[in-house]
Structure formats: structure tokens, C-alpha cells
Scaffold this active site. Structure first.
Site, PDB file in Angstrom:
ATOM      1  CB  SER A  49      13.615   8.839  -9.311  1.00  0.00           C
ATOM      2  OG  SER A  49      14.325   9.638 -10.247  1.00  0.00           O
ATOM      3  NE  ARG A  52       9.695   3.283 -12.708  1.00  0.00           N
ATOM      4  CZ  ARG A  52      10.232   3.971 -13.699  1.00  0.00           C
ATOM      5  NH1 ARG A  52       9.942   5.234 -13.852  1.00  0.00           N
ATOM      6  NH2 ARG A  52      11.062   3.393 -14.544  1.00  0.00           N
ATOM      7  CG  ASP A  95      30.137   9.298 -23.126  1.00  0.00           C
ATOM      8  OD1 ASP A  95      29.005   9.732 -23.424  1.00  0.00           O
ATOM      9  OD2 ASP A  95      30.314   8.396 -22.268  1.00  0.00           O
ATOM     10  CG  ASP A 140      34.919  11.154 -14.733  1.00  0.00           C
ATOM     11  OD1 ASP A 140      33.882  11.840 -14.847  1.00  0.00           O
ATOM     12  OD2 ASP A 140      35.203  10.503 -13.698  1.00  0.00           O
ATOM     13  CG  HIS A 192      12.979  12.188 -12.387  1.00  0.00           C
ATOM     14  ND1 HIS A 192      12.812  10.832 -12.239  1.00  0.00           N
ATOM     15  CD2 HIS A 192      12.638  12.455 -13.670  1.00  0.00           C
ATOM     16  CE1 HIS A 192      12.372  10.309 -13.388  1.00  0.00           C
ATOM     17  NE2 HIS A 192      12.265  11.273 -14.275  1.00  0.00           N
ATOM     18  CD  GLU A 220       5.032   5.528 -11.577  1.00  0.00           C
ATOM     19  OE1 GLU A 220       5.728   6.408 -12.097  1.00  0.00           O
ATOM     20  OE2 GLU A 220       4.798   4.440 -12.132  1.00  0.00           O
ATOM     21  NE  ARG A 270      22.081   3.504 -21.398  1.00  0.00           N
ATOM     22  CZ  ARG A 270      21.173   4.359 -21.882  1.00  0.00           C
ATOM     23  NH1 ARG A 270      21.305   5.654 -21.669  1.00  0.00           N
ATOM     24  NH2 ARG A 270      20.121   3.935 -22.536  1.00  0.00           N
TER      25      ARG A 270
HETATM   26  N1  USQ Z   1       6.454   2.246 -16.920  1.00  0.00           N
HETATM   27  C1  USQ Z   1       5.633   1.127 -16.977  1.00  0.00           C
HETATM   28  N2  USQ Z   1       6.186  -0.043 -17.376  1.00  0.00           N
HETATM   29  C2  USQ Z   1       7.505  -0.162 -17.734  1.00  0.00           C
HETATM   30  C3  USQ Z   1       8.314   0.980 -17.681  1.00  0.00           C
HETATM   31  C4  USQ Z   1       7.751   2.158 -17.266  1.00  0.00           C
HETATM   32  O1  USQ Z   1       4.434   1.197 -16.688  1.00  0.00           O
HETATM   33  O2  USQ Z   1       7.929  -1.263 -18.090  1.00  0.00           O
HETATM   34  C5  USQ Z   1       5.892   3.541 -16.491  1.00  0.00           C
HETATM   35  C6  USQ Z   1       6.613   4.101 -15.264  1.00  0.00           C
HETATM   36  O3  USQ Z   1       6.033   3.619 -14.083  1.00  0.00           O
HETATM   37  C7  USQ Z   1       6.471   5.596 -15.482  1.00  0.00           C
HETATM   38  C8  USQ Z   1       6.399   5.769 -16.987  1.00  0.00           C
HETATM   39  O4  USQ Z   1       6.104   4.477 -17.522  1.00  0.00           O
HETATM   40  O5  USQ Z   1       5.273   6.058 -14.919  1.00  0.00           O
HETATM   41  C9  USQ Z   1       7.686   6.275 -17.611  1.00  0.00           C
HETATM   42  O6  USQ Z   1       8.751   5.433 -17.208  1.00  0.00           O
HETATM   43  P1  USQ Z   1      10.103   5.322 -18.052  1.00  0.00           P
HETATM   44  O7  USQ Z   1      10.921   4.244 -17.426  1.00  0.00           O
HETATM   45  O8  USQ Z   1       9.815   5.225 -19.503  1.00  0.00           O
HETATM   46  O9  USQ Z   1      10.735   6.764 -17.845  1.00  0.00           O
HETATM   47  P2  USQ Z   1      11.318   7.501 -16.547  1.00  0.00           P
HETATM   48  O10 USQ Z   1      11.775   6.570 -15.493  1.00  0.00           O
HETATM   49  O11 USQ Z   1      10.328   8.514 -16.140  1.00  0.00           O
HETATM   50  O12 USQ Z   1      12.622   8.192 -17.136  1.00  0.00           O
HETATM   51  C10 USQ Z   1      12.782   8.446 -18.537  1.00  0.00           C
HETATM   52  C11 USQ Z   1      14.262   8.644 -18.829  1.00  0.00           C
HETATM   53  C12 USQ Z   1      14.752   9.870 -18.090  1.00  0.00           C
HETATM   54  C13 USQ Z   1      13.899  11.070 -18.455  1.00  0.00           C
HETATM   55  C14 USQ Z   1      12.434  10.789 -18.158  1.00  0.00           C
HETATM   56  C15 USQ Z   1      11.502  11.878 -18.593  1.00  0.00           C
HETATM   57  O13 USQ Z   1      14.984   7.488 -18.431  1.00  0.00           O
HETATM   58  O14 USQ Z   1      16.124  10.092 -18.415  1.00  0.00           O
HETATM   59  O15 USQ Z   1      14.303  12.196 -17.716  1.00  0.00           O
HETATM   60  O16 USQ Z   1      12.038   9.596 -18.896  1.00  0.00           O
HETATM   61  S1  USQ Z   1      10.108  12.042 -17.524  1.00  0.00           S
HETATM   62  O17 USQ Z   1       9.481  10.743 -17.372  1.00  0.00           O
HETATM   63  O18 USQ Z   1       9.193  12.984 -18.134  1.00  0.00           O
HETATM   64  O19 USQ Z   1      10.594  12.512 -16.266  1.00  0.00           O
END
Ligand code: USQ
Length: 395
Positions: free
Chosen positions: A193, A340, A32, A75, A196, A342, A36
Site C-alpha cells: 500500500s 486489496r 499530536d 502539527d 506501507h 495482496e 486520527r
Molecule cells: N483482513 C481481512 N479482513 C479484514 C481486515 C483485514 O481479511 O476485515 C486482512 C487483510 O487483507 C490483511 C490482513 O488482514 O491481509 C491485515 O490487515 P489489517 O487491516 O489488520 O492490517 P494492515 O492493513 O496490514 O495494517 C495494520 C496497521 C498498520 C501496520 C500494519 C502492520 O494498520 O499501521 O503497519 O498492520 S503489517 O500488516 O505487518 O504491515
């Protein structure tokens, strides 16, 4: 015992994975560059509690269990470091240990910038996300192609690669019939994003490498993970994983629990109908373990959807509200303008059978599981900073 190399071993998933495999007797090496934790300092993000360095954690682990986790700080965008991991020649890097053998049976690739808001924050962070994620994946592919073609790559992808299409989401592949002919293709991807999007590009790079050089790859399409404790971290609180609740690195369930503990209204973005597949951090470990035990074949890109159940943001808020109130916390739910871009109401029906078929036993988000998270978070209540919860990083 089998040798396993974990790239990104200091992160939320990397460190618990290292302890999990070490506990099972594997010969574990982690690498690592502290991306982070350094980003948390740079962005002034909140961590629920301080986390010892990777080297310190490995020492604590050794003192308490007698087991060794080898640590390399470096790195992986630097090809020399990556290549040395597969030749065993570490003389020119930052190796803390001297007895890494090289030629691991399995490499788990977590070494990526994992945050969607980070990737969209500004040009600098967008560029960091693209260059870091794609370079590390490309370096890994070439090191394996050149030195170690039998090594099984377990790559952390994301469910976000698929986006939220109006059709059922398959596990990685889809059969298409077009003008009377049939073929199987990667399921259509349309990320929300830049982060992603780098995961889509990773999958494309890996698929190319599998076709060209017969590499063995498992790509895990993971949803947002929740949780703090794993059996290994319960040995000593200093072994707990890095836990973020800020807008950049915190994920929704972890964030909402922290918000509930300090009486901050839960930050549901927009209408709250955004639905995702979720899983407990302990299930991430199981999924990686079962994938390791049943490797992909040579020349196979095996894709699993790594989720255990689906919830909308509103449903998560309701569970946090119910459990929090039962525990005596003053929980309120807010709907704030979605930073966002979305869909806030959409169809979502992913398939996720593959990991269960290879032996994963799901844990679900029960009230008891959430209560135990509340209790740990509440014990760090004094550390929680309101100012990092929502800054409004806009898409
Ligand atoms: N959300 C809210 N309120 C918040 C935070 C998030 O409503 O305070 C919503 C977001 O708009 C989104 C959902 O919850 O629709 C998920 O958001 P998140 O911040 O929990 O997750 P995301 O940004 O999608 O990313 C996280 C991880 C990432 C992983 C992904 C899986 O940070 O590394 O790849 O989850 S996935 O979402 O299935 O793509």
C-alpha cells in the site's frame, strides 16, 4: 528520570505508551495534531467509545496518579514546531505546558498516518499520507541533526515494508553474495500500500541520516496490533486508548471481535491465507521500553521485527469463532471479495528474535486474552455501528 518525547501521543499506541513510561517515572511529553480523531470524524468511522481529548486525558491521569504527562497540540509537519522540541524554545507554538526542557534522551516517532486503506482511498488521502509521513520524519531527522545528535530515535516501522517474499524475512538486513563479492544491505522491500511504502521511504531517510550524521536509530518493524487494555488504562475507563473497528482504521483482530459481538459475519478477505505477524498492545509497550533501555549505538540503524506470533486471516477467524461461541455469541465466518491487491496464499517465515534477546517477554493470543477483549467490547455493544464495518475501499 530520563526525558522521553512521544510524537503522535493521541493515537492507538501513542497514548498507552505515554502512560506506560509516565508510570515508570519517566518525564513524558506528547505531541499530536489530532489527525486520527479528526479523520474518524471526517470519514464517519466508528469508534467503540468516545475518547477524551489528549489534554483531558493528561488531566485525568494527573488526578488519579499524581504524575504529569506534558501535552503539546500541534502539527509536526511544521518544521518550527519540530525544531522547537529539541531546543526547548516553545514560545511560538501551541504548548499547553511551560516547563518542557528540550533535549530528550529518547524520541518515539509514531506521528504518521497509519492506515493502508486510508492511503489508497483517493488522491487526497494518498497525498496526505505521503506528505505527512515523510515530512514528519524528515523534520525529525533535521531537528536531531541540528540540535540533539545524542537523542535516540525509536521509529515505528512496519512488517509490511517487506511484503510477502518467497524467502525468509531477516531482521532488517540481508547478506548478499554477488559475483564473488559480499555485502550487507537493507532487506528487499516491496510494500502492498502507499502507507506501507511511506514506511520504506522513512527507513531509507533514517539510514541516510545514520550514515551521514551518526544518528542513533531503532526502527521497529511492527505487525498488526490487537488489544484494548493496558495496566495503566485499567485505572479508569476514560484512559482507554482510541479503538477503531471500521474498515479504515480498525485492524483485523480488533475488527473481528467487534463483528462477532454483534453477529456480523467475520469479514475474511478472499481466501484468507494472508499471513502476518501479530502482537498484543502490551508487547508494543514492552518493545519500545526495551529498545529505550538498550539504545542503538551512534551511527547505527538497528532494526527489529516487532511481532510475537504469526497467523493467517483464516486462523484468526477460527480463534474468534471458537472463543466467541464459547462465550455465547452467534459467530459466523464470511469470505468476501478481497478489496486489496495482496497474495492470499503465500510463504511467510520472518525472523523475530532481536527484541526477545534484549528482554521482551511475549504475550500470546490465548483464548483468555481474547475472552477479556470480548468482554470489554461487549460492554460497548450499543455503540457499534454496522454501516462502518465494510465499505469496500478498493486498491
Ligand atoms: N483482513 C481481512 N479482513 C479484514 C481486515 C483485514 O481479511 O476485515 C486482512 C487483510 O487483507 C490483511 C490482513 O488482514 O491481509 C491485515 O490487515 P489489517 O487491516 O489488520 O492490517 P494492515 O492493513 O496490514 O495494517 C495494520 C496497521 C498498520 C501496520 C500494519 C502492520 O494498520 O499501521 O503497519 O498492520 S503489517 O500488516 O505487518 O504491515
Amino acid at each position: 528520570m530520563s526525558e522521553i518525547l512521544i510524537l503522535g501521543g493521541d493515537g492507538y499506541l501513542g497514548w498507552p505508551t505515554a502512560m506506560y513510561f509516565s508510570n515508570k517515572g519517566y518525564n513524558v511529553t506528547v505531541v499530536d495534531n489530532y489527525f486520527r480523531r479528526n479523520s474518524c470524524v471526517e470519514l464517519d468511522s466508528g469508534m467503540l467509545y468516545p475518547v477524551p481529548t489528549l489534554i483531558e486525558r493528561a488531566k485525568i491521569w494527573h488526578q488519579l496518579t499524581g504524575k504529569e504527562i506534558k501535552v503539546i497540540i500541534g502539527d509536526l509537519t511544521q518544521p518550527d514546531l519540530m525544531r522547537s522540541l529539541f531546543t526547548g524554545n516553545l514560545e511560538y507554538n501551541w504548548a499547553v505546558n511551560k516547563n518542557y526542557s528540550g533535549a530528550p534522551a529518547t524520541v518515539v516517532h509514531y506521528a504518521e498516518q497509519p492506515s493502508a486503506p486510508y492511503s489508497i482511498y483517493n488522491y487526497k488521502y494518498a497525498d496526505t499520507t505521503l506528505t505527512n509521513n515523510l515530512r514528519v520524519t524528515n523534520n525529525l531527522i533535521w531537528a536531531i541533526k541540528d540540535f540533539c545528535r545524542d537523542t535516540h530515535i525509536i521509529k515505528l516501522g512496519t512488517m509490511g515494508e517487506y511484503g510477502t517474499p518467497d524467502i525468509d524475512i531477516e531482521e532488517g538486513w540481508i547478506d548478499i553474495e554477488h559475483k564473488g563479492r559480499k555485502g550487507t544491505f537493507l532487506f528487499p522491500r516491496q510494500a502492498g500500500s502507499l502507507y506501507h511504502t511511506t514506511k520504506i521511504m522513512d527507513t531509507d531517510l533514517l539510514w541516510f541520516a545514520v550514515r551521514m550524521w551518526d544518528l542513533c536509530v531503532t526502527d521497529l518493524m511492527q505487525g498488526p496490533v490487537y488489544g484494548i487494555q493496558t495496566p495503566e488504562s485499567d485505572i479508569d475507563h476514560r484512559l482507554r486508548t482510541i479503538f477503531n473497528y471500521d474498515e479504515i482504521f480498525g485492524t483485523i483482530i480488533n475488527r473481528f471481535i467487534v463483528q462477532a459481538v454483534i453477529g456480523y459475519p467475520l469479514t475474511v478477505y478472499g481466501k484468507g491465507g494472508q499471513t502476518r505477524g501479530y502482537l498484543n498492545i502490551n508487547d508494543t509497550l514492552q518493545c519500545v521500553h526495551m529498545s529505550e533501555k538498550t539504545p542503538a549505538d551512534k551511527g547505527e540503524l538497528r532494526i527489529f521485527n516487532q511481532i510475537m506470533e504469526t497467523f493467517s486471516a483464516n486462523e484468526i477467524a477460527e480463534i474468534v469463532d471458537r472463543v466467541g461461541r464459547n462465550l455465547g455469541f452467534d459467530v459466523n465466518i464470511d469470505h468476501i471479495d478481497n478489496p486489496r491487491k495482496e497474495a492470499e496464499e503465500h510463504y511467510y517465515n520472518p525472523t523475530y528474535q532481536g527484541l526477545i534477546e534484549i528482554g521482551v517477554e511475549p504475550h500470546y493470543l490465548t483464548d483468555e486474552v481474547m475472552e477479556s477483549m470480548f468482554k470489554v467490547v461487549a460492554s460497548y455493544r450499543e455503540n457499534i455501528r454496522e454501516d462502518v464495518i465494510f465499505k469496500g475501499v478498493k486498491w
